[in-house]
Design an enzyme around this catalytic site. Structure first.
Site, PDB file in Angstrom:
ATOM      1  N   CYS B 177       0.836  -1.193   0.000  1.00  0.00           N
ATOM      2  CA  CYS B 177       0.000   0.000   0.000  1.00  0.00           C
ATOM      3  C   CYS B 177       0.874   1.247   0.000  1.00  0.00           C
ATOM      4  O   CYS B 177       1.899   1.278  -0.660  1.00  0.00           O
ATOM      5  CB  CYS B 177      -0.979  -0.018   1.158  1.00  0.00           C
ATOM      6  SG  CYS B 177      -0.208  -0.255   2.766  1.00  0.00           S
ATOM      7  N   ARG B 178       0.452   2.275   0.750  1.00  0.00           N
ATOM      8  CA  ARG B 178       1.138   3.568   0.636  1.00  0.00           C
ATOM      9  C   ARG B 178       2.516   3.600   1.253  1.00  0.00           C
ATOM     10  O   ARG B 178       3.423   4.238   0.742  1.00  0.00           O
ATOM     11  CB  ARG B 178       0.278   4.648   1.282  1.00  0.00           C
ATOM     12  CG  ARG B 178      -0.985   4.907   0.503  1.00  0.00           C
ATOM     13  CD  ARG B 178      -1.914   5.792   1.289  1.00  0.00           C
ATOM     14  NE  ARG B 178      -3.146   6.017   0.551  1.00  0.00           N
ATOM     15  CZ  ARG B 178      -4.315   6.307   1.113  1.00  0.00           C
ATOM     16  NH1 ARG B 178      -4.401   6.400   2.423  1.00  0.00           N
ATOM     17  NH2 ARG B 178      -5.376   6.504   0.380  1.00  0.00           N
TER      18      ARG B 178
END
Lengths: 221, 221
Positions: B177-178
């Site tokens: 993810c981020r």
DNA sequence: ACAATATTCCAAAGAACATTGGAGGAGCTG
DNA sequence: CAGCTCCTCCAATGTTCTTTGGAATATTGT
């Protein structure tokens, strides 16, 4: 997991570090501490701060986790909490330099015109090893004692004019100081060339070398 | 040269960047912007902010030089001013993590227990190249479009449960993810293992890979 | 030109911060 | 323990920052 309150708490932690970096005076204190541990009163003088103001700022840095303290008798020595803090500070400066046009302007106003020859560390070390040059540390003596480039000679800027004799006339002098935004080496090179010496300054200083992991020699206490 | 006023002005420049980093909400905006450009309204929703508050924070980041704007019709797209800003942000987080004990606590509270297996990028890439695993991007679709690991499949977390069929059952899934403080991959791996799949998460995310200079593939607009 | 959309600007109120001088505390020295 | 030094804590001041809702501005489409 993933709820607002927890996310806010996490980012508040990061922001605590950011807030500590959000004051010119605190950054100046970090800049000084990057050269080695110092006492509160000493820092107050160096950063042109009132004693309680300085103490308050140091408390704030301490609360943020950026500095550490060590008591020695009646005195308290502050120091950076780690090399990563120095790296963060250096990083902050380079972002300012790259993205804030006024920074370059302020840099020039503080350091004076770019009228001095410079060398990067790699070349400096090569020359020093070959014995072609004298490497000169122009920071105040306690900072030299706390850590300096191996083989460097210490003559603080304010004693330089009186101690010119100590420098060989037949070799070029390479002066360095705290870092890329420190005026000492600039002024030293101007003084040296005004006295007819061959001199240049290192592009960076102890702060950057520390961050880069270069060997910095501490003097035995 | 070397006078107080000039020195103060220089450090005020640095502090302007520090001040910008001194608010949880602004850091959250930087975190979002590190994934790709976004509009003001979009950011306000994502960061749980009022529209004018969000705009004010963005103005502050803009004044500090940390973000840039681009107008597209009636909309204004904000983006990070450069890779060095992402690096500064990542640096700030790691300093907080290392020197502020509460950070780890807050991280756990937000991400949930460390009950998910993880892999670092180097290994992830090796496995992906060998075809042993599926690399899964669980961020919202626009962030995937703005840049993702080459070869990664996009299924946003909130669609994951409905789209499980798209993932081969015979291969392990590696979700990312981020970044290191993003909950999406954690939640994705929990969801996948709850459905009997073999899954782990990448230790880092797009933010860290960008900073490290890893290839991040942007989707043709 | 007018309405619609996306954003910024403004003013006001409350919160957080910096700076000061002086009081208080901790540790050394005689 | 008295006096000294160095530092922190406290209270009061003025300043800056955050958040809000509503008004103003810029751009697009009708």
């Amino acid at each position: 997991m993933g709820d607002r309150a927890a996310k806010d708490a996490l980012f508040a932690e990061f922001a605590a570090v950011g807030k500590a970096l959000g004051s010119p005076k605190r950054l100046e204190l970090l800049d000084l501490l990057a050269q080695g541990p110092r006492s509160v009163e000493d820092l107050a003088n160096a950063a042109d701060l009132g004693l309680s103001t300085c103490s308050a700022h140091l408390q704030r840095l301490l609360a943020a986790g950026l500095v550490a303290t060590r008591r020695d008798g009646t005195r308290i020595w502050y120091s950076l909490a780690g090399e990563d803090v120095a790296a963060l500070f250096a990083n902050l400066r380079s972002v300012a330099q790259r993205h804030r046009p006024h920074t370059e302007q302020a840099r020039r106003a503080y350091l004076g015109p770019d009228d001095t020859k410079q060398v990067d560390v790699a070349e400096l070390l090569r020359w020093a090893e070959a014995g072609d040059v004298v490497v000169l540390d122009v920071r105040p003596a306690p900072e030299y004692a706390a850590g300096h480039l191996p083989g460097a000679v210490s003559i603080p800027l304010d004693e330089l004019e009186d101690r010119l004799i100590e420098l060989p006339e037949d070799r070029e002098v390479i002066a360095y100081c705290r870092g890329a935004y420190c005026a000492l080496a600039h002024d030293a090179v101007r003084l040296l060339t005004a006295h007819g010496r061959q001199a240049r300054r290192a592009t960076d200083g102890v702060l950057e070398w520390r961050v880069a992991g270069l060997p910095v020699q501490a003097q035995a206490a």
